[in-house]
Design a protein around this motif. Structure first.
Motif: not given
Length: 197
Positions: A95, A98-99, A102, A180-181, A183-185, A187-188
């Motif tokens: 977390t 990731d934070n 991101r 934004h995409q 940032a989501n990738r 996370t993965y």
């Protein structure tokens, strides 16, 4: 660049020493550069025009920025440094990392002209003054990732996450994905690299 190399470069380069007046002038020119990018485009920006907007002499602006790519690279570094440097030790490592990634990935997400200019400037291979700024950006990312992982972090994981982050920025800069995409990738990628920590 490996994590060790980033740390070495960062400690060698450090930050540029300026007195209060010089720092104020530097900041005025940076602020004028961001304002102009938000209003127009990379192609329309010149150091001379930014100097005029900042109400400083062009020669003064060129004292701090050798080219528009150098100026824009410094703008991006400044935007990165403005991202709050905070990780909650109560959160899991995944977390926290990731934070951090991101927040850094989204720094120019909602400003397409600034994002495009930063990508162009940072990818310019022929500007000698941009490379040290790229290295300082890498050092800032390294510092934040290692802080989020904690003192016992595996340097290989740090290196992999940095590589994923910079690769994601290139993909966003090329238009393959939005910020934004990516940032989501990311996370993965963080969960893939760090597992269940």
């Amino acid at each position: 660049m490996s994590s060790d190399a980033v740390a070495a470069v960062t400690s060698e380069l450090g930050t540029v020493s300026r007195n209060r007046r010089q720092e104020e002038t530097f900041r005025k020119v940076l602020a004028a550069g961001v304002e102009m990018l938000r209003e127009s485009s990379y192609a329309d920006l010149t150091v001379r025009a930014v100097a005029k907007r900042a109400q400083v002499a062009p020669a003064t602006a060129y004292t701090y920025f050798s080219s528009k790519n150098h100026l824009i690279a410094e703008v991006y570094l400044d935007l990165i440094k403005q991202v709050p440097f905070f990780t909650d030790v109560n959160d899991s490592v995944v977390t926290r990392v990731d934070n951090v990634l991101r927040a850094l990935a989204l720094v120019v997400a909602d400003e397409p002209e600034v994002a495009a200019a930063c990508t162009t400037a940072l990818m310019s291979g022929n500007d000698a003054e941009v490379k040290p700024v790229r290295d300082r950006i890498g050092g800032e990312i390294h510092r934040r990732v290692t802080s989020a992982i904690g003192p016992d972090g595996d340097p290989r994981a740090v290196s992999a996450l940095e590589m994923a982050f910079f690769g994601a920025l290139v993909q966003a800069g090329s238009g393959a994905f939005t910020y934004h995409q990516i940032a989501n990738r990311l996370t993965y990628m963080v969960s893939l690299v760090l597992g269940d920590r």
